[in-house]
Design a protein around this motif. Structure first.
Motif, PDB file in Angstrom:
ATOM      1  N   ARG A 168     -85.981 -72.630  41.379  1.00 49.27           N
ATOM      2  CA  ARG A 168     -87.389 -72.539  41.891  1.00 49.27           C
ATOM      3  C   ARG A 168     -88.114 -71.314  41.167  1.00 49.27           C
ATOM      4  N   LEU A 169     -87.113 -70.357  40.958  1.00 47.74           N
ATOM      5  CA  LEU A 169     -88.006 -69.136  40.408  1.00 47.74           C
ATOM      6  C   LEU A 169     -88.238 -69.217  38.860  1.00 47.74           C
ATOM      7  N   ASP A 170     -87.529 -70.136  38.204  1.00 45.99           N
ATOM      8  CA  ASP A 170     -87.723 -70.513  36.827  1.00 45.99           C
ATOM      9  C   ASP A 170     -89.182 -71.488  36.785  1.00 45.99           C
ATOM     10  N   GLU A 171     -89.019 -72.429  37.817  1.00 46.55           N
ATOM     11  CA  GLU A 171     -90.240 -73.265  38.121  1.00 46.55           C
ATOM     12  C   GLU A 171     -91.544 -72.335  38.214  1.00 46.55           C
ATOM     13  N   ALA A 172     -91.360 -71.257  39.102  1.00 47.91           N
ATOM     14  CA  ALA A 172     -92.662 -70.436  39.205  1.00 47.91           C
ATOM     15  C   ALA A 172     -93.066 -69.653  38.021  1.00 47.91           C
ATOM     16  N   ARG A 173     -92.101 -69.151  37.279  1.00 53.42           N
ATOM     17  CA  ARG A 173     -92.340 -68.513  36.062  1.00 53.42           C
ATOM     18  C   ARG A 173     -93.190 -69.457  35.090  1.00 53.42           C
ATOM     19  N   ARG A 174     -92.849 -70.529  34.923  1.00 58.20           N
ATOM     20  CA  ARG A 174     -93.566 -71.644  34.115  1.00 58.20           C
ATOM     21  C   ARG A 174     -94.769 -71.757  34.737  1.00 58.20           C
ATOM     22  N   ALA A 175     -94.883 -71.695  36.075  1.00 59.63           N
ATOM     23  CA  ALA A 175     -96.559 -71.929  36.510  1.00 59.63           C
ATOM     24  C   ALA A 175     -97.134 -70.687  36.480  1.00 59.63           C
ATOM     25  N   GLY A 176     -96.767 -69.877  35.828  1.00 56.77           N
ATOM     26  CA  GLY A 176     -97.498 -68.299  35.678  1.00 56.77           C
ATOM     27  C   GLY A 176     -97.658 -67.837  37.015  1.00 56.77           C
ATOM     28  N   ARG A 177     -96.588 -67.894  38.036  1.00 52.98           N
ATOM     29  CA  ARG A 177     -96.890 -67.156  39.323  1.00 52.98           C
ATOM     30  C   ARG A 177     -96.356 -65.651  39.060  1.00 52.98           C
ATOM     31  N   ARG A 178     -96.849 -64.738  39.813  1.00 58.92           N
ATOM     32  CA  ARG A 178     -96.640 -63.322  39.835  1.00 58.92           C
ATOM     33  C   ARG A 178     -95.313 -63.186  40.632  1.00 58.92           C
ATOM     34  N   ILE A 179     -94.362 -62.527  40.102  1.00 56.80           N
ATOM     35  CA  ILE A 179     -93.138 -62.147  40.931  1.00 56.80           C
ATOM     36  C   ILE A 179     -93.102 -60.868  41.103  1.00 56.80           C
ATOM     37  N   LEU A 180     -92.743 -60.313  42.412  1.00 60.31           N
ATOM     38  CA  LEU A 180     -92.565 -58.641  42.468  1.00 60.31           C
ATOM     39  C   LEU A 180     -90.974 -58.724  42.960  1.00 60.31           C
ATOM     40  N   PHE A 181     -89.993 -57.962  42.196  1.00 57.89           N
ATOM     41  CA  PHE A 181     -88.871 -57.799  42.714  1.00 57.89           C
ATOM     42  C   PHE A 181     -88.863 -56.552  43.348  1.00 57.89           C
ATOM     43  N   GLU A 182     -87.966 -56.641  44.727  1.00 59.49           N
ATOM     44  CA  GLU A 182     -88.070 -55.608  45.521  1.00 59.49           C
ATOM     45  C   GLU A 182     -86.591 -54.765  45.739  1.00 59.49           C
ATOM     46  N   GLY A 183     -86.624 -53.760  45.037  1.00 59.19           N
ATOM     47  CA  GLY A 183     -85.071 -53.131  44.978  1.00 59.19           C
ATOM     48  C   GLY A 183     -84.910 -52.365  46.271  1.00 59.19           C
ATOM     49  N   ALA A 184     -83.766 -52.114  46.615  1.00 61.43           N
ATOM     50  CA  ALA A 184     -83.228 -51.523  47.910  1.00 61.43           C
ATOM     51  C   ALA A 184     -82.406 -50.410  47.604  1.00 61.43           C
ATOM     52  N   GLN A 185     -82.372 -49.215  48.460  1.00 65.11           N
ATOM     53  CA  GLN A 185     -81.653 -48.151  48.045  1.00 65.11           C
ATOM     54  C   GLN A 185     -82.187 -47.258  46.877  1.00 65.11           C
ATOM     55  N   ALA A 186     -81.556 -46.818  45.846  1.00 64.32           N
ATOM     56  CA  ALA A 186     -82.155 -46.282  44.927  1.00 64.32           C
ATOM     57  C   ALA A 186     -81.105 -45.840  43.503  1.00 64.32           C
ATOM     58  N   VAL A 187     -81.466 -45.370  42.583  1.00 64.21           N
ATOM     59  CA  VAL A 187     -80.547 -45.131  41.120  1.00 64.21           C
ATOM     60  C   VAL A 187     -79.502 -44.120  41.630  1.00 64.21           C
ATOM     61  N   MET A 188     -79.681 -43.127  42.281  1.00 65.89           N
ATOM     62  CA  MET A 188     -78.813 -42.340  42.668  1.00 65.89           C
ATOM     63  C   MET A 188     -77.674 -42.658  43.770  1.00 65.89           C
ATOM     64  N   LEU A 189     -77.789 -43.680  44.193  1.00 64.43           N
ATOM     65  CA  LEU A 189     -76.909 -44.601  45.113  1.00 64.43           C
ATOM     66  C   LEU A 189     -76.245 -45.566  44.314  1.00 64.43           C
ATOM     67  N   ASP A 190     -76.693 -45.783  43.070  1.00 64.09           N
ATOM     68  CA  ASP A 190     -76.199 -47.108  42.213  1.00 64.09           C
ATOM     69  C   ASP A 190     -74.635 -46.961  42.056  1.00 64.09           C
ATOM     70  N   VAL A 191     -73.919 -47.869  42.164  1.00 62.78           N
ATOM     71  CA  VAL A 191     -72.220 -47.845  42.282  1.00 62.78           C
ATOM     72  C   VAL A 191     -71.744 -47.390  40.695  1.00 62.78           C
ATOM     73  N   ASP A 192     -72.630 -47.469  39.773  1.00 62.34           N
ATOM     74  CA  ASP A 192     -72.369 -47.007  38.512  1.00 62.34           C
ATOM     75  C   ASP A 192     -72.938 -45.589  38.043  1.00 62.34           C
ATOM     76  N   HIS A 193     -74.022 -45.549  38.136  1.00 60.51           N
ATOM     77  CA  HIS A 193     -74.962 -44.513  37.855  1.00 60.51           C
ATOM     78  C   HIS A 193     -75.239 -43.320  38.888  1.00 60.51           C
ATOM     79  N   GLY A 194     -74.772 -43.548  40.122  1.00 62.70           N
ATOM     80  CA  GLY A 194     -75.291 -42.581  41.080  1.00 62.70           C
ATOM     81  C   GLY A 194     -74.078 -41.916  41.277  1.00 62.70           C
ATOM     82  N   THR A 195     -74.145 -40.931  42.304  1.00 60.04           N
ATOM     83  CA  THR A 195     -73.382 -39.764  42.990  1.00 60.04           C
ATOM     84  C   THR A 195     -71.885 -40.452  43.429  1.00 60.04           C
ATOM     85  N   TYR A 196     -71.355 -41.084  42.634  1.00 59.26           N
ATOM     86  CA  TYR A 196     -70.024 -41.901  42.975  1.00 59.26           C
ATOM     87  C   TYR A 196     -68.921 -41.045  43.441  1.00 59.26           C
ATOM     88  N   PRO A 197     -68.333 -41.154  44.491  1.00 59.98           N
ATOM     89  CA  PRO A 197     -68.224 -42.241  45.384  1.00 59.98           C
ATOM     90  C   PRO A 197     -69.282 -42.349  46.467  1.00 59.98           C
TER      91      PRO A 197
END
Ligand code: IMP
Length: 429
Positions: free
Chosen positions: A206-235
């Motif tokens: 459905r997202l691919d179809e939306a992209r072809r139709a030129g619809r605007r998509i907003l991707f909404e992240g949660a948490q943040a980079v310093m909580l990223d499992v690779d790049h954050g303050t692990y563990p």
């Protein structure tokens, strides 16, 4: 015209809610791509206050909301949230909410294991939200997760439940916690299946179809980079990747669909839960920031730890997160302070460094090196243009831009939606 991906650049709670709401009103589709109901934000629309944890914010603006495959879905929490916003007048139907059928479920075993493990960790606890996020992601990677599509196949569910229980009951028993029976989990799934399945679909298609139709998509992240499992303050992190690249894999779109990456940064720093926080203030200034900024966790209500802006960490978040521009929030919380400090480097075991180390011991030993500037007496709250900002506040923002090597493209000066200074429209980039 571009899509927009919003991510946090600190330890979460940067004030994403207001920015995402503003952007959602200009998008057609809003997609959650990682995390689960550990996230939380409050949206104020007219006289209604919406508290969302799992539902994409766009639903509040009458847009299509999407929960991608990168999200871990607690079906009970989802239904409770749907019931709550429906009672407030929103319409949530399979036409307005699409949930990836390959998204893994959070089951009662996951929350139980999360809490039992935290209790057993003692002084090394992570300070999780206790909602089963980590154990659910572990099951996904270990290939024993129950995914939404499995609910339509009772024969698959049967053997998957056996495998899941063998693993979790062994751990729960070892930790001295209550174990679960297959019947308990079957009853849980039987109850939620008729409500959950109608929302599930092949989101990527459905997202691919939306992209072809030129619809605007907003991707909404949660948490943040310093909580990223690779790049954050692990563990001391969450269990998903939170950087913008994951918007693609967590919803099934091409990497080029991620578009403009708007990183949200607070004009100071906060953190909930345990873990290193070099600029944390244990003095009156820290308490003042917490009180003025109303710094209490949306999900758990825990008081947030507060400190100065850490330009070194944000510069890193800009680089690894692929940030195109920064939305700086809560500048008004700094109004009236005599002096304001920015962390521009660290001292580690007597050596100066501009790199935040990776090992937890070293991360907790780094001492911030500050640059201090005079504050401003005037209020910035409610400013809607640069001309309304005190000169010293503008200097502070300009210095931040230099240090983090990214432009501030949006400045938020109060929780009100219109109290925003827009330098560049991310959708037009
Ligand atoms: P978990 O995501 O529940 O496993 O928690 C892991 C860490 O991430 C803990 O320090 C939580 O406080 C933190 N965390 C998870 N979600 C959020 C959020 O939305 N905002 C801020 N911190 C979060």
């Amino acid at each position: 015209m571009s899509n927009v991906t919003v991510i946090g650049t600190q330890w979460g709670d940067e004030g994403k809610g207001k920015i995402v709401d503003w952007l959602a009103s200009r998008a057609d589709i809003v997609v959650r791509f990682q995390g689960g109901h550990n996230a939380g934000h409050t949206l104020v629309v007219g006289d209604q206050v919406y508290k969302l944890s799992l539902l994409p914010s766009g639903l509040v603006r009458g847009k299509i909301g999407v929960i991608g495959n990168g999200v871990v879905v607690d079906p009970k929490a989802l239904m409770t949230e749907i019931d709550r916003v429906t009672a407030q007048g929103l319409v949530v139907t399979p036409e307005t909410l699409w949930i990836a059928e390959n998204a893994p479920l959070i089951l009662p075993v996951h929350g139980a294991l999360d809490r039992a493990r935290e209790a057993a960790r003692g002084e090394h606890k992570i300070g999780t939200t206790g909602r089963g996020i980590g154990p659910a992601y572990e099951d996904k990677v270990a290939r024993r997760a129950i995914r939404i599509c499995d609910l339509a196949e009772p024969e698959t569910l049967d053997w998957k439940l056996d495998e899941l229980l063998l693993h979790h009951n062994t751990l729960l028993a070892g930790l001295g916690a209550e174990t679960f029976t297959k019947e308990q989990l079957k009853d849980f799934l039987t109850e939620i299946t008729p409500r959950l399945l109608p929302f599930s679909c092949q989101v990527w298609d459905r997202l691919d179809e939306a992209r072809r139709a030129g619809r605007r998509i907003l991707f909404e992240g949660a948490q943040a980079v310093m909580l990223d499992v690779d790049h954050g303050t692990y563990p001391y992190v969450t269990s998903s990747n939170t950087v913008a690249a994951v918007a693609a894999s967590g919803s099934g779109v091409s990497p080029s669909s991620v578009g403009f990456v708007l990183g949200i940064a607070k004009a100071y720093t906060t953190r909930v839960g345990e873990g290193p926080f070099p600029t944390e203030l244990h003095d009156q200034t820290g308490r003042t920031l917490g009180e003025r900024g109303h710094e209490f966790g949306t999900v758990t209500g825990r008081p947030r730890r507060c400190g100065w802006f850490d330009a070194v960490l944000i510069r890193r978040a800009v680089r690894v997160g692929g940030v195109s521009g920064i939305a700086l929030t809560k500048l008004d919380v700094l109004d009236g302070l005599d002096e304001i400090s920015i962390c521009v480097g660290y001292e580690l075991d007597g050596q100066k460094t501009e790199t935040f180390p990776s090992a937890p011991g070293a991360q907790s030993r780094v001492k911030p090196v500050y640059e201090t500037m005079p504050g401003w007496k005037e209020t910035t709250a409610g400013a809607r243009s640069w001309a309304e900002l005190p000169a010293q506040a503008i200097k502070y923002v300009r210095r931040i831009e230099e240090l983090i090597e990214a432009p501030v493209t949006l400045l938020s000066t109060s929780p009100e939606r219109d109290d925003t200074i827009l330098m560049r429209d991310p959708f037009e980039d």
